[in-house]
Design a protein around this motif. Structure first.
Motif, PDB file in Angstrom:
ATOM      1  N   SER A 194       0.839  -1.209   0.000  1.00 33.66           N
ATOM      2  CA  SER A 194       0.000   0.000   0.000  1.00 33.66           C
ATOM      3  C   SER A 194       0.869   1.252   0.000  1.00 33.66           C
ATOM      4  O   SER A 194       0.521   2.246  -0.644  1.00 33.66           O
ATOM      5  N   ILE A 214      -6.088   8.101 -11.206  1.00 32.49           N
ATOM      6  CA  ILE A 214      -6.760   7.155 -10.311  1.00 32.49           C
ATOM      7  C   ILE A 214      -6.224   5.750 -10.558  1.00 32.49           C
ATOM      8  O   ILE A 214      -5.593   5.486 -11.581  1.00 32.49           O
ATOM      9  N   LEU A 215      -6.475   4.901  -9.603  1.00 38.36           N
ATOM     10  CA  LEU A 215      -5.887   3.565  -9.644  1.00 38.36           C
ATOM     11  C   LEU A 215      -6.488   2.736 -10.761  1.00 38.36           C
ATOM     12  O   LEU A 215      -7.692   2.772 -10.974  1.00 38.36           O
ATOM     13  N   PRO A 261      -7.984  -0.742 -12.310  1.00 37.86           N
ATOM     14  CA  PRO A 261      -8.845  -1.706 -11.618  1.00 37.86           C
ATOM     15  C   PRO A 261      -8.083  -2.892 -11.008  1.00 37.86           C
ATOM     16  O   PRO A 261      -8.451  -3.394  -9.957  1.00 37.86           O
ATOM     17  N   GLU A 266      -6.709  -1.841  -7.769  1.00 40.40           N
ATOM     18  CA  GLU A 266      -7.786  -1.596  -6.827  1.00 40.40           C
ATOM     19  C   GLU A 266      -8.341  -2.915  -6.261  1.00 40.40           C
ATOM     20  O   GLU A 266      -8.632  -3.006  -5.071  1.00 40.40           O
ATOM     21  N   SER A 267      -8.427  -3.926  -7.118  1.00 40.20           N
ATOM     22  CA  SER A 267      -8.952  -5.204  -6.621  1.00 40.20           C
ATOM     23  C   SER A 267      -8.003  -5.810  -5.600  1.00 40.20           C
ATOM     24  O   SER A 267      -8.419  -6.386  -4.596  1.00 40.20           O
ATOM     25  N   LEU A 304      -6.082  -4.123  -3.598  1.00 44.40           N
ATOM     26  CA  LEU A 304      -6.234  -3.351  -2.353  1.00 44.40           C
ATOM     27  C   LEU A 304      -7.504  -3.752  -1.628  1.00 44.40           C
ATOM     28  O   LEU A 304      -7.557  -3.752  -0.399  1.00 44.40           O
ATOM     29  N   ARG A 305      -8.536  -4.084  -2.393  1.00 45.87           N
ATOM     30  CA  ARG A 305      -9.804  -4.500  -1.763  1.00 45.87           C
ATOM     31  C   ARG A 305      -9.599  -5.790  -0.972  1.00 45.87           C
ATOM     32  O   ARG A 305     -10.156  -5.966   0.108  1.00 45.87           O
ATOM     33  N   HIS A 310      -7.893  -4.823   2.146  1.00 43.65           N
ATOM     34  CA  HIS A 310      -8.773  -4.036   3.008  1.00 43.65           C
ATOM     35  C   HIS A 310      -9.802  -4.914   3.707  1.00 43.65           C
ATOM     36  O   HIS A 310     -10.148  -4.706   4.868  1.00 43.65           O
ATOM     37  N   ASP A 337      -7.918   5.328  -0.881  1.00 41.83           N
ATOM     38  CA  ASP A 337      -9.323   5.512  -1.267  1.00 41.83           C
ATOM     39  C   ASP A 337      -9.704   6.986  -1.240  1.00 41.83           C
ATOM     40  O   ASP A 337     -10.465   7.468  -2.090  1.00 41.83           O
ATOM     41  N   ASN A 396      -8.274   8.616  -4.283  1.00 43.19           N
ATOM     42  CA  ASN A 396      -9.069   8.147  -5.432  1.00 43.19           C
ATOM     43  C   ASN A 396     -10.399   8.881  -5.535  1.00 43.19           C
ATOM     44  O   ASN A 396     -10.810   9.329  -6.614  1.00 43.19           O
ATOM     45  N   CYS A 397     -11.072   8.974  -4.401  1.00 48.19           N
ATOM     46  CA  CYS A 397     -12.376   9.642  -4.404  1.00 48.19           C
ATOM     47  C   CYS A 397     -12.223  11.117  -4.712  1.00 48.19           C
ATOM     48  O   CYS A 397     -13.057  11.708  -5.404  1.00 48.19           O
TER      49      CYS A 397
END
Lengths: 712, 499
Positions: free
Chosen positions: A212, A225-226, A228, A231-232, A234-235, A238, A251, A254-255
């Motif tokens: 991270s 932005i990241l 996909p 991001e997966s 990191l999910r 998380h 996040d 990203n937002c």
């Protein structure tokens, strides 16, 4: 990691690390070919040093990597390569297959300690990369409770089973070992595997954290932005380790980029909840508040931003944190300068604050803050209509500071401001130069990039190069995908281009989308409304267009507003609508207002356009000669520095002035002072530009035809 | 919408309170049978909340008898009405969710045997729970091994009243025995009380176990056995007691007599394994335990003994790790699991870790004999003799028939160079296990140290008579005897060597 597998967390030890330890032991103990030793060593260093890989490779992937590095037949076809297992790979798999019980697992880790612990000349240096790795694994294994060891064993069995069973199905004759899933060394192992195992994967917390952190580094470096895939991953982390605060930070960023306010706020608070590991250390709090200010400011919530910044200033003062205080003050200045105010006194206070910020930043050698201060100064001067000399002085100071500033964004901000300033002052070429400087740089942030592209597209449009403008916009589209603000800016620019080309159908489609998106964004909201007014005027709804322009004028005319300069544009447009739809006399006050304001703010393009419209009104009053002189005075500058549109309109009005003069001569029964040819020249010049702009083409035809009729 | 019985639940408006009572009663039983204790508790509370009149008369209650499997003719004849039965259901549901005080409270005024037993037992359990909580850390500065169950006195007085009234069934007598054991552990009639309990109600294995605890030697065992009818329960009891008293031959013989009837009986298998273990026939014991585990993979009872076997046998660390892994997976909060893991770490030489696991076992079950004994062994390894002595002493308090703890004490005092103490404890140990050569060898050495050659000679001779003496020990004993007999008694030496 499939969905049926239970993912547990661990501190360091995972099955992959066990494989690395096995390879280490093979390196030191097993007799392998000399040429493989060096390859193995470098391979191990590479794998152990790579802290950013997530998730860890499966055994199959790991063996493939070993195979690629160490296969003795690298150049033969892949079929044969697959069949040919390197001795290293075989050694690894044999070793792993022999580790049947949790005891074997722990013994391996304990035995590896000998590599760094021997009395005389240990094989591994204590502080070498491999030595540290071995010691770390050993220490972590000592800290594990037995149920953690059980979990590790579960994961290890799952890790090795697939590969080894698959291995055992292929070409048994080539193997030095075999492993059948049905055979166990004892009843206990059989019962254990049958009833007391579960599909288990492990995520090492240290790996998750370093991954991270790596993502954050990449985000800071490249922005955007990241993707996909990341991001997966990191999910997954998380889901299992919600206590890792950096995930929330990612996040949050990203937002912010994609314009999701609620998501950004939620993740921000979660990040600040998990952030402080040392509960006694309160210093982080004011920086958290600063981040909150940025969050609120980005989404235009100024009141919340001001509340947060006031608290940040108090906390910074309490903790005697000078650096934080300066950042906080600079943000306070930024926010206050955007606030609509009603008294001059506040302006003065803001100016004092800015001057104070610059001087303090200079004292403390905070280049970023100094540069920010100078940029702010330039902006303020432009808004206040200061002389171009003062404005450029501030810009130059900022540019010099930016050369040494570690924040590249400041440099690009300065260049963009330069481009805008030159555009205002009417030097299109210089404006284009600064914009292309920003575009050409690889480190530009997506928002700055979009601004530069839009500026360039604007310039192309002003010369009628629609295709070039649209091509640029098309090219820029990929560079900021997912970043809301940048996307909005791009769409507003596109709308303007389409408006200029009179593509009503496309504009209709964009209007609806833009209206909802721009509502929260003050700056783009005004741009959107202005474009809408132009559009409404074009589609024969002048009353609505005028109403919109009145609203914009009212909003922007408030004292302290940064948009006072743009009021000139609004007045000018009102005047144009009135000229087209009503008696040109009613346009006179607007033209004069536009003239005054644009002169005050050195808004050259607006100033000259206002002059042209004034000449048009004078024509209406039969003051053709005066109008002609007015145009003759300004045409050289227009032709040298201004847009094709302005040139075309200028030529057209000039032709009308000449026609007016001829008409007056005819009426007065005087000798015609102006030859017909002199009228045709500007008319033809106007034709070129007007055809490109499709501007009042019917009117042009009418004038042209009437001219010929009169000639006849 | 229909339920499983094919009828639809009656709507609220048409359901009478009596019918509500019936369905709730049934619900308590059915939920409880399925392990849904909280649902059963709710149903019982709701049932209890109905007014007395709505619960119906005894006549209407008879119509519902078929639903209640535990209603017997005897209960009916003692006028056990619905109100007390409902109270019983409520009390039982509280007991099942371990709310002991609550269970005792709701059963306060009940007079039936079952309710009385449940009330008394709930109070007892509540007291035990509080005693555990007050006992604090294991071997910590506030460790209080003499903490009492504060409910014992009141329970005893109440039960004395019932006893005088002659209103106690087998279960109540068992409970009375438990209370008396805690109130006055030295009382001589405890054994008789448990005997009475098993005679009155023959199938309460807990009562048999308590009776077994009272038996300290074979003579006592024979006396008790003579008073009991020859049932299968008695056979099991005999087997258990034989194993406890380390009479391996008898135990195996008894097991073989009943095994043809109880073929898959886990208890018999376990007792066989324990007997082999006590006999130091570790391989045979291991084999039996393996069969047990194969047929009952999630069993944890007595599996800590299996871990002892694997510990003793060489090269079984991998198996021990598997056993630890299995038991952790099954239930990591059982004392047996922690003993197994402790044994594993001990086998690897990690004594501190082993001790931490044994302490955890004791936190779960303060009366875990194995944990105290094994912890004592670990402290001996770490040369922490004081802690070792405390651990062994706690072990012998829990079960004076365990020779290992006595032996451990002897060993510890020997390390402390206190031979008199050591001799005493070795004597206690050898009294329990007279045919174990190791104790006699130690006694011989100690007597020699104390310059009591006669006793030393006796001890060594006794050691040589034991069947389980290994070759090295035999040679050592012979050498010792030679030196003890001295040159003055060469005949004896010759006689000895010829033997």
């Amino acid at each position: 990691m499939d969905s049926e597998t239970y993912i547990a967390k661990t501190s360091v030890l995972t099955p992959h690390k066990i494989s690395l330890l096995v390879l280490l032991s093979i390196y030191f103990e097993t007799a392998i070919e000399d040429e493989l030793l060096e390859t193995l060593l470098f391979f191990l260093i590479e794998k152990i040093s790579n802290e950013h890989r997530f998730p860890e490779p499966t055994l199959r992937e790991f063996c493939d990597e070993i195979h690629r590095k160490t296969c003795p037949l690298p150049k033969v076809c892949t079929e044969i390569q697959r069949e040919c297992k390197s001795s290293l790979e075989q050694a690894l798999l044999t070793h792993l297959a022999s580790m049947e019980s949790p005891h074997d697992l722990i013994e391996l880790v304990k035995d590896s300690k000998k590599l760094t612990n021997e009395e005389n000349d240990p094989p591994l240096g204590k502080y070498s990369i491999l030595g540290i790795f071995v010691r770390r694994c050993y220490i972590e294994s000592e800290k594990l409770m037995f149920d953690d060891i059980s979990r590790l064993y579960n994961a290890f069995v799952k890790y090795k089973t697939d590969k080894i069973v698959m291995f055992s199905k292929k070409g048994k004759e080539n193997m030095d070992f075999y492993y059948k899933s049905g055979e166990f060394s004892s009843i206990l192992s059989e019962v254990s595997h049958r009833y007391h195992m579960c599909k288990q994967d492990l995520i090492a917390k240290c790996d998750a954290e370093s991954f991270s952190h790596y993502i954050i580094t990449q985000l800071r470096k490249y922005g955007g932005i990241l993707p996909p895939e990341l991001e997966s991953k990191l999910r997954v982390i998380h889901k299992r380790m919600p206590e890792i605060s950096t995930i929330y930070y990612i996040d949050y960023v990203n937002c912010m980029q994609s314009g999701e306010y609620e998501g950004a706020l939620t993740n921000f608070y979660k990040y600040s909840n998990f952030c402080p590991e040392d509960v006694e250390n309160r210093n982080w709090y004011q920086y958290v508040l600063l981040n909150l200010v940025v969050l609120h400011a980005k989404f235009g919530h100024k009141e919340q931003a001001l509340l947060a910044i006031r608290e940040a200033i108090e906390m910074a003062r309490e903790n005697n944190d000078q650096e934080c205080l300066r950042f906080a003050l600079s943000w306070l200045y930024r926010l206050k300068s955007n606030e609509p105010t009603t008294t001059k006194r506040v302006d003065a206070t803001d100016q004092q604050m800015l001057d104070s910020l610059i001087s303090k930043a200079k004292q403390s050698n905070f280049i970023y803050l100094q540069s920010l201060g100078e940029l702010g100064n330039s902006q303020r001067q432009i808004q206040q209509g200061a002389s171009p000399t003062d404005v450029f002085e501030s810009l130059l100071r900022s540019s010099i500071l930016n050369m040494n500033c570690p924040f590249k964004t400041m440099r690009f901000q300065g260049q963009l401001l330069n481009a805008s300033v030159w555009q205002i002052y009417g030097n299109v070429a210089l404006s284009a130069l600064y914009s292309s400087e920003v575009i050409g740089h690889s480190d530009t942030s997506p928002e700055d990039l979009v601004t530069a592209y839009c500026q360039m597209a604007d310039l192309h449009v002003s010369y009628g190069n629609y295709e070039q403008a649209l091509k640029l916009l098309e090219e820029s589209k990929e560079k900021f995908l997912g970043i809301r603000r940048a996307a909005l800016q791009w769409v507003v620019c596109l709308e303007k281009v389409l408006y200029q080309r009179d593509e009503r159908a496309s504009i209709e489609a964009l209007e609806v989308q833009l209206r909802g998106s721009c509502q929260d964004d003050e700056v783009l909201h005004d741009d959107f409304n202005y474009n809408r007014a132009l559009y409404l005027a074009r589609i024969d709804r002048p009353d609505e267009a005028m109403n919109l322009l009145y609203e914009l004028i009212q909003k922007s005319s408030r004292l302290g507003s940064q948009n006072q300069m743009l009021v000139a544009n609004y007045y000018l447009k009102l005047a144009e609508i009135r000229i087209d739809t009503e008696d040109p006399t009613s346009a006179l006050p607007y033209v004069l207002s536009a003239l005054c304001i644009s002169e005050r703010f050195h808004h050259q393009s607006c100033y000259f356009m206002a002059k042209i419209r004034l000449a048009q009104i004078l024509l209406h009053f039969n003051l053709a000669a005066r109008a002609k002189i007015m145009i003759e005075n300004i045409m050289p500058v227009i032709l040298a520095e201004h847009t094709l549109r302005m040139q075309s309109v200028g030529h057209f009005i000039y032709a009308q002035c000449l026609l007016g003069c001829i008409t007056l001569d005819v009426k007065a029964q005087r000798e015609q002072s102006i030859p017909w040819n002199d009228v045709l020249i500007p008319l033809r010049r106007a034709q070129t530009g007007i055809i490109m702009f499709l501007l009042g083409i019917r009117k042009f035809d009418y004038v042209y035809n009437s001219l010929f009729f009169s000639l006849i | 919408m229909y339920n499983e019985t094919g009828t639809s639940p009656t709507s609220f408006e048409f359901l009478t309170l009596e019918e509500v009572g019936v369905v709730l009663r049934k619900a308590v039983i059915e939920c409880s049978e399925r392990g849904l204790y909280f649902a059963a508790k709710w149903a019982a509370e709701t049932l209890d909340g109905l007014s007395a009149s709505s619960k119906g008369s005894l006549e209407s209650a008879k119509m519902d008898m078929s639903y209640c499997s535990f209603f017997t003719q005897q209960d009916l004849s003692t006028n056990l009405d619905y109100i007390e039965h409902d109270k019983y259901l409520l009390g039982k549901s509280y007991f099942d969710v371990k709310e002991f005080d609550r269970a005792a409270f709701v059963l306060e005024r009940c007079k039936s045997s079952k309710c009385r037993f449940l009330k008394g037992y709930s109070k007892y359990m509540a007291g035990e729970k509080r005693k555990e909580e007050e006992s604090q850390d294991i071997m910590g500065p506030l460790d209080d091994s003499k903490c009492l169950n504060k409910e014992i006195q009141s329970l005893w007085e109440e039960m004395e009243t019932w006893r005088e009234e002659g209103e106690m069934d087998g279960f109540l007598i068992y409970l009375y025995g438990l209370i008396l054991k805690q109130k006055n552990p030295q009382a001589k009639n405890i054994k008789d009380i448990f005997l009475e309990s098993v005679l009155k109600y023959h199938y309460n294995w807990s009562a048999w176990l308590e009776l077994a605890n009272c038996v300290t030697n074979k003579d006592m065992m024979e006396d008790i056995l003579a008073l009991l009818p020859d049932t299968f329960m008695l056979r099991f009891f005999r087997i258990y007691l034989s194993a406890e008293l380390l009479d391996s031959t008898k135990c195996l013989e008894l097991i073989s007599e009943v095994q043809h009837k109880f073929v898959e009986n886990k208890f018999l298998q376990t007792q066989t394994a324990i007997t082999y273990y006590n006999n130091r026939d570790y391989l045979a014991a291991e084999s039996v335990f393996e069969d047990i585990i194969k047929s009952d993979p999630y069993r944890l009872d007595d599996i800590d003994l299996y871990s002892n076997i694997l510990y003793v046998l060489d090269g079984k660390s991998a198996k021990l790790s598997f056993l630890a892994h299995m038991s952790c997976h099954t239930d990591k909060f059982r004392s047996e699991t922690m003993c197994i893991v402790g044994n594993y770490y001990s086998s690897k030489g990690e004594h501190e870790k082993a001790i931490s696991y044994f302490r955890r076992a004791l936190q779960v079950n303060r009366n875990c004999l194995a944990a105290w004994t094994l912890m004592g062994h670990e402290y001996v390894e770490l040369k922490n003799t004081h802690a070792a002595v405390v651990s062994y002493k706690r072990a012998v308090e829990i079960n004076p028939k365990d020779y290992r703890a006595w032996c451990g004490l002897g060993q510890t005092y020997e390390m402390l160079k206190m031979p008199y103490y050591a001799i005493y404890y070795y004597q206690r140990s050898s009294a329990l296990r007279p045919y174990d050569a190791r104790m006699w060898l130690r006694l011989g050495a100690l007597y020699e140290q104390l310059s009591v050659p006669n006793e030393s000679i006796k001890a060594y001779n006794r050691a040589l008579q034991c069947a389980d003496i290994d070759t090295n020990s035999k040679e050592q004993a012979a050498l010792k005897l030679e030196s003890l007999y001295g040159s003055s008694d060469k005949d004896k030496v010759t006689e000895h060597y010829s033997e």
